[in-house]
Design a protein around this motif. Structure first.
Motif, PDB file in Angstrom:
ATOM      1  N   ASN A  82       0.814  -1.216   0.000  1.00 38.72           N
ATOM      2  CA  ASN A  82       0.000   0.000   0.000  1.00 38.72           C
ATOM      3  C   ASN A  82       0.852   1.273   0.000  1.00 38.72           C
ATOM      4  OD1 ASN A  82       0.383  -1.102   2.813  1.00 38.72           O
ATOM      5  ND2 ASN A  82      -0.348   0.941   3.350  1.00 38.72           N
ATOM      6  N   HIS A  83       2.102   1.200   0.458  1.00 35.22           N
ATOM      7  CA  HIS A  83       2.967   2.385   0.438  1.00 35.22           C
ATOM      8  C   HIS A  83       3.586   2.618  -0.936  1.00 35.22           C
ATOM      9  CE1 HIS A  83       3.382   4.070   4.567  1.00 35.22           C
ATOM     10  NE2 HIS A  83       2.851   2.904   4.898  1.00 35.22           N
ATOM     11  N   ASP A  84       4.004   1.538  -1.594  1.00 32.49           N
ATOM     12  CA  ASP A  84       4.649   1.691  -2.907  1.00 32.49           C
ATOM     13  C   ASP A  84       3.762   1.149  -4.026  1.00 32.49           C
ATOM     14  OD1 ASP A  84       4.886  -0.950  -2.174  1.00 32.49           O
ATOM     15  OD2 ASP A  84       7.023  -1.134  -2.614  1.00 32.49           O
ATOM     16  N   TYR A  85       2.450   1.354  -3.872  1.00 41.93           N
ATOM     17  CA  TYR A  85       1.475   0.823  -4.821  1.00 41.93           C
ATOM     18  C   TYR A  85       1.725   1.345  -6.234  1.00 41.93           C
ATOM     19  CZ  TYR A  85      -1.051   5.308  -4.744  1.00 41.93           C
ATOM     20  OH  TYR A  85      -1.392   6.625  -4.877  1.00 41.93           O
ATOM     21  N   LEU A  86       1.187   0.637  -7.217  1.00 42.13           N
ATOM     22  CA  LEU A  86       1.452   0.949  -8.620  1.00 42.13           C
ATOM     23  C   LEU A  86       0.542   2.069  -9.121  1.00 42.13           C
ATOM     24  CD1 LEU A  86       2.825  -1.880  -8.346  1.00 42.13           C
ATOM     25  CD2 LEU A  86       2.276  -2.204 -10.748  1.00 42.13           C
ATOM     26  N   LYS A  87       1.047   3.281  -9.086  1.00 42.73           N
ATOM     27  CA  LYS A  87       0.347   4.376  -9.761  1.00 42.73           C
ATOM     28  C   LYS A  87       0.464   4.175 -11.269  1.00 42.73           C
ATOM     29  CE  LYS A  87       0.744   8.174  -6.428  1.00 42.73           C
ATOM     30  NZ  LYS A  87       1.272   9.553  -6.217  1.00 42.73           N
ATOM     31  N   LYS A  88      -0.308   4.949 -12.022  1.00 44.63           N
ATOM     32  CA  LYS A  88      -0.276   4.813 -13.483  1.00 44.63           C
ATOM     33  C   LYS A  88       1.106   5.099 -14.051  1.00 44.63           C
ATOM     34  CE  LYS A  88      -5.169   5.767 -14.378  1.00 44.63           C
ATOM     35  NZ  LYS A  88      -6.149   6.637 -15.074  1.00 44.63           N
ATOM     36  N   HIS A 127      -2.714  -1.562  -6.458  1.00 45.37           N
ATOM     37  CA  HIS A 127      -2.830  -0.514  -7.467  1.00 45.37           C
ATOM     38  C   HIS A 127      -3.513   0.721  -6.877  1.00 45.37           C
ATOM     39  CE1 HIS A 127      -1.955  -2.771 -11.406  1.00 45.37           C
ATOM     40  NE2 HIS A 127      -1.500  -3.502 -10.410  1.00 45.37           N
ATOM     41  N   ALA A 128      -3.711   0.710  -5.569  1.00 46.95           N
ATOM     42  CA  ALA A 128      -4.305   1.834  -4.840  1.00 46.95           C
ATOM     43  C   ALA A 128      -3.799   1.779  -3.406  1.00 46.95           C
ATOM     44  CB  ALA A 128      -5.835   1.767  -4.879  1.00 46.95           C
ATOM     45  N   LYS A 129      -3.902   2.904  -2.709  1.00 47.23           N
ATOM     46  CA  LYS A 129      -3.441   2.940  -1.318  1.00 47.23           C
ATOM     47  C   LYS A 129      -4.260   2.030  -0.417  1.00 47.23           C
ATOM     48  CE  LYS A 129      -1.488   7.624  -1.116  1.00 47.23           C
ATOM     49  NZ  LYS A 129      -1.590   8.958  -0.472  1.00 47.23           N
ATOM     50  N   GLU A 130      -5.548   1.912  -0.738  1.00 54.79           N
ATOM     51  CA  GLU A 130      -6.443   1.116   0.090  1.00 54.79           C
ATOM     52  C   GLU A 130      -7.177   0.103  -0.767  1.00 54.79           C
ATOM     53  OE1 GLU A 130      -9.013   3.742   2.230  1.00 54.79           O
ATOM     54  OE2 GLU A 130      -7.376   4.623   3.419  1.00 54.79           O
ATOM     55  N   ILE A 131      -7.309  -1.118  -0.254  1.00 55.82           N
ATOM     56  CA  ILE A 131      -8.061  -2.180  -0.922  1.00 55.82           C
ATOM     57  C   ILE A 131      -8.904  -2.867   0.145  1.00 55.82           C
ATOM     58  CG2 ILE A 131      -7.954  -4.318  -2.247  1.00 55.82           C
ATOM     59  CD1 ILE A 131      -5.215  -3.452  -3.285  1.00 55.82           C
ATOM     60  N   THR A 132     -10.206  -2.776   0.018  1.00 50.34           N
ATOM     61  CA  THR A 132     -11.102  -3.388   1.003  1.00 50.34           C
ATOM     62  C   THR A 132     -11.599  -4.772   0.564  1.00 50.34           C
ATOM     63  OG1 THR A 132     -12.986  -2.218   0.024  1.00 50.34           O
ATOM     64  CG2 THR A 132     -11.857  -1.147   1.868  1.00 50.34           C
ATOM     65  N   GLU A 133     -11.298  -5.154  -0.665  1.00 56.57           N
ATOM     66  CA  GLU A 133     -11.721  -6.459  -1.183  1.00 56.57           C
ATOM     67  C   GLU A 133     -10.939  -7.575  -0.493  1.00 56.57           C
ATOM     68  OE1 GLU A 133     -11.534  -8.933  -5.429  1.00 56.57           O
ATOM     69  OE2 GLU A 133     -11.018  -6.802  -5.360  1.00 56.57           O
ATOM     70  N   HIS A 134     -11.625  -8.684  -0.200  1.00 55.72           N
ATOM     71  CA  HIS A 134     -10.994  -9.855   0.429  1.00 55.72           C
ATOM     72  C   HIS A 134     -10.327 -10.710  -0.662  1.00 55.72           C
ATOM     73  CE1 HIS A 134     -13.180  -9.721   4.511  1.00 55.72           C
ATOM     74  NE2 HIS A 134     -13.515  -8.610   3.854  1.00 55.72           N
ATOM     75  N   LYS A 135      -9.225 -10.240  -1.180  1.00 55.31           N
ATOM     76  CA  LYS A 135      -8.612 -10.866  -2.352  1.00 55.31           C
ATOM     77  C   LYS A 135      -8.080 -12.274  -2.087  1.00 55.31           C
ATOM     78  CE  LYS A 135      -7.164  -6.803  -5.042  1.00 55.31           C
ATOM     79  NZ  LYS A 135      -7.672  -7.235  -6.344  1.00 55.31           N
ATOM     80  N   GLY A 155      -4.297  -7.252   5.931  1.00 57.44           N
ATOM     81  CA  GLY A 155      -4.712  -7.794   7.214  1.00 57.44           C
ATOM     82  C   GLY A 155      -5.537  -6.856   8.066  1.00 57.44           C
ATOM     83  N   ASP A 156      -5.932  -5.674   7.519  1.00 58.30           N
ATOM     84  CA  ASP A 156      -6.873  -4.828   8.253  1.00 58.30           C
ATOM     85  C   ASP A 156      -7.993  -4.413   7.301  1.00 58.30           C
ATOM     86  OD1 ASP A 156      -6.138  -2.384   6.839  1.00 58.30           O
ATOM     87  OD2 ASP A 156      -4.374  -2.244   8.125  1.00 58.30           O
ATOM     88  N   GLU A 157      -8.944  -3.662   7.810  1.00 55.53           N
ATOM     89  CA  GLU A 157     -10.164  -3.367   7.048  1.00 55.53           C
ATOM     90  C   GLU A 157      -9.890  -2.633   5.738  1.00 55.53           C
ATOM     91  OE1 GLU A 157     -12.880  -1.260   9.515  1.00 55.53           O
ATOM     92  OE2 GLU A 157     -13.271  -2.961  10.848  1.00 55.53           O
ATOM     93  N   LYS A 158      -8.877  -1.792   5.703  1.00 56.50           N
ATOM     94  CA  LYS A 158      -8.611  -0.973   4.522  1.00 56.50           C
ATOM     95  C   LYS A 158      -7.518  -1.534   3.629  1.00 56.50           C
ATOM     96  CE  LYS A 158     -10.182   3.388   6.568  1.00 56.50           C
ATOM     97  NZ  LYS A 158      -9.805   4.792   6.890  1.00 56.50           N
ATOM     98  N   HIS A 159      -6.902  -2.627   4.052  1.00 58.17           N
ATOM     99  CA  HIS A 159      -5.773  -3.180   3.307  1.00 58.17           C
ATOM    100  C   HIS A 159      -5.925  -4.699   3.201  1.00 58.17           C
ATOM    101  CE1 HIS A 159      -4.349   0.624   5.157  1.00 58.17           C
ATOM    102  NE2 HIS A 159      -3.923   0.841   3.924  1.00 58.17           N
ATOM    103  N   ILE A 160      -6.762  -5.117   2.261  1.00 59.16           N
ATOM    104  CA  ILE A 160      -7.070  -6.531   1.998  1.00 59.16           C
ATOM    105  C   ILE A 160      -7.294  -7.298   3.304  1.00 59.16           C
ATOM    106  CG2 ILE A 160      -6.475  -8.602   0.721  1.00 59.16           C
ATOM    107  CD1 ILE A 160      -4.697  -7.031  -1.075  1.00 59.16           C
ATOM    108  N   PRO A 161      -8.502  -7.219   3.841  1.00 57.26           N
ATOM    109  CA  PRO A 161      -8.804  -7.965   5.074  1.00 57.26           C
ATOM    110  C   PRO A 161      -8.493  -9.450   4.921  1.00 57.26           C
ATOM    111  CG  PRO A 161     -10.584  -6.457   4.515  1.00 57.26           C
ATOM    112  CD  PRO A 161      -9.660  -6.475   3.331  1.00 57.26           C
ATOM    113  N   ILE A 162      -8.015 -10.040   5.987  1.00 58.42           N
ATOM    114  CA  ILE A 162      -7.627 -11.456   5.987  1.00 58.42           C
ATOM    115  C   ILE A 162      -8.410 -12.197   7.051  1.00 58.42           C
ATOM    116  CG2 ILE A 162      -5.749 -13.054   6.549  1.00 58.42           C
ATOM    117  CD1 ILE A 162      -3.837 -11.123   5.171  1.00 58.42           C
TER     118      ILE A 162
END
Length: 348
Positions: A82-88, A127-135, A155-162
């Motif tokens: 989430n810190h070095d996510y892929l910007k365009k 690809h974004a700072k935050e991902i809420t989807e359970h990937k 592993g938290d609500e805003k960063h791919i919950p696990i």
């Protein structure tokens, strides 16, 4: 070898002595890990996100790629967090890595196969700072190789919950986790947060380092290895009624010597002090490694004397109402704070 949350480019607050050095120390910590990979003849180095603290510069990628190129036996597999996510316009998208480096760039779970190791590593990049989807809930391995590993950052609500139970049923030989900075086992030796390679924030207390392990037909063995240059330590100091500012400074200095002057400290003063003494936080930092000092001490007033002197006014009646509580009670602390406030009002 499994590392995560390296945060190259970060400038953590480390006090007067170490703050300027910390960005270089984080790079040097990665270099040491690469040295260990060579010593141990590690087959694979797994980087579970946040290699960089922010969008990497092109020159930074070139520097990292050189370091990876010094690996003699090791394949590198990494994802963006989430810190070095892929910007365009992220340099990650077009960078040409060395032949031993494999970056999983896709936003969805993909796989890189390393046939000589009979290994497949799965994962996805942010690809974004935050991902809420359970990937990861249904990210089942596809039996492409004998051994299969999942690289996962979140592993938290805003960063791919696990969800631990769903992760467990996926059936990977090992799951290399990142994002949580505290090293910890999530599912025995099979799913582990390596934690931050170096502590980045004053709340990143405790040991930091990397995970080293082995996957065989008998299963997975893994262990955490402490390797960070410094630790953040929260230090509680109990003051007493005899302490002056200088004696307190000596006491803090001795405690820091015991815990290691190379470490970085948040110091909290507790207990009761002489009401005539005021502690100056700026004079307490003998080694230049205190990043925060919190004074939670209370003045130790002679309550019986004050009550006798003020029996006919508000201060005396306030002391009378609370004086019989124990010193460690909430009521006694409220009494001390109230007396202090009333005394300061009187001075005004």
């Amino acid at each position: 070898m499994h590392i995560a949350d390296i945060h190259l480019g970060a400038s953590p607050d480390a006090g007067n002595s170490y703050s300027e050095e910390r960005p270089r120390e984080i790079w040097e910590s990665l270099r040491r890990v690469i040295g260990v990979c060579n010593e141990e003849e590690a087959d694979v180095l797994l980087i579970a996100g946040d290699l960089f603290h922010r969008q990497p510069l092109l020159r930074e990628l070139k520097e990292v790629n050189y370091l990876f190129g010094t690996l003699e036996h090791t394949q590198v597999v990494l994802i963006a967090g989430n810190h070095d996510y892929l910007k365009k316009d992220s340099y990650y998208r077009t960078f040409s890595w060395g032949k031993n480096v494999h970056m999983l760039l896709d936003a969805q779970i993909t796989c890189v196969e390393i046939p000589e190791l009979t290994l497949a590593v799965y994962g996805c990049s942010y690809h974004a700072k935050e991902i809420t989807e359970h990937k990861y809930d249904d990210a089942f391995p596809q039996n492409r190789q004998k051994y299969e590993i999942l690289l996962a950052h979140g592993g938290d609500e805003k960063h791919i919950p696990i969800q631990k139970d769903k992760l467990d049923r996926l059936g990977y030989d090992y799951i290399a986790l990142g994002h949580i900075h505290k090293p910890q086992e999530l599912i025995g030796k099979r799913a582990i947060y390596a934690g931050a390679l170096e502590p980045i924030d004053k709340n990143d207390i405790g040991p930091h380092g990397y995970v080293i392990g082995e996957i065989t037909d008998q299963g997975c063995k893994a262990r955490f290895v402490k390797s960070a240059s410094r630790e953040y330590i929260h230090l509680d100091i109990m003051a007493d009624k005899k302490m002056t500012g200088h004696s307190l400074k000596d006491h803090i200095r001795k405690r820091i010597e015991e815990c290691g002057p190379q470490n970085i400290y948040k110091v909290t003063l507790r207990g009761f002090r002489d009401p005539d003494i005021l502690f100056d936080p700026e004079m307490m930092d003998s080694y230049g490694n205190i990043i925060e000092l919190v004074d939670d001490t209370k003045p130790a007033y002679d309550l019986e004397r004050l009550m006798a002197q003020n029996k006919d006014n508000l201060l005396g009646k306030y002391i009378e109402s609370l004086k019989d509580y124990d010193e460690d009670s909430v009521e006694y602390l409220a009494l001390c704070e109230g007396v202090q406030a009333l005394m300061e009002t009187r001075r005004g």
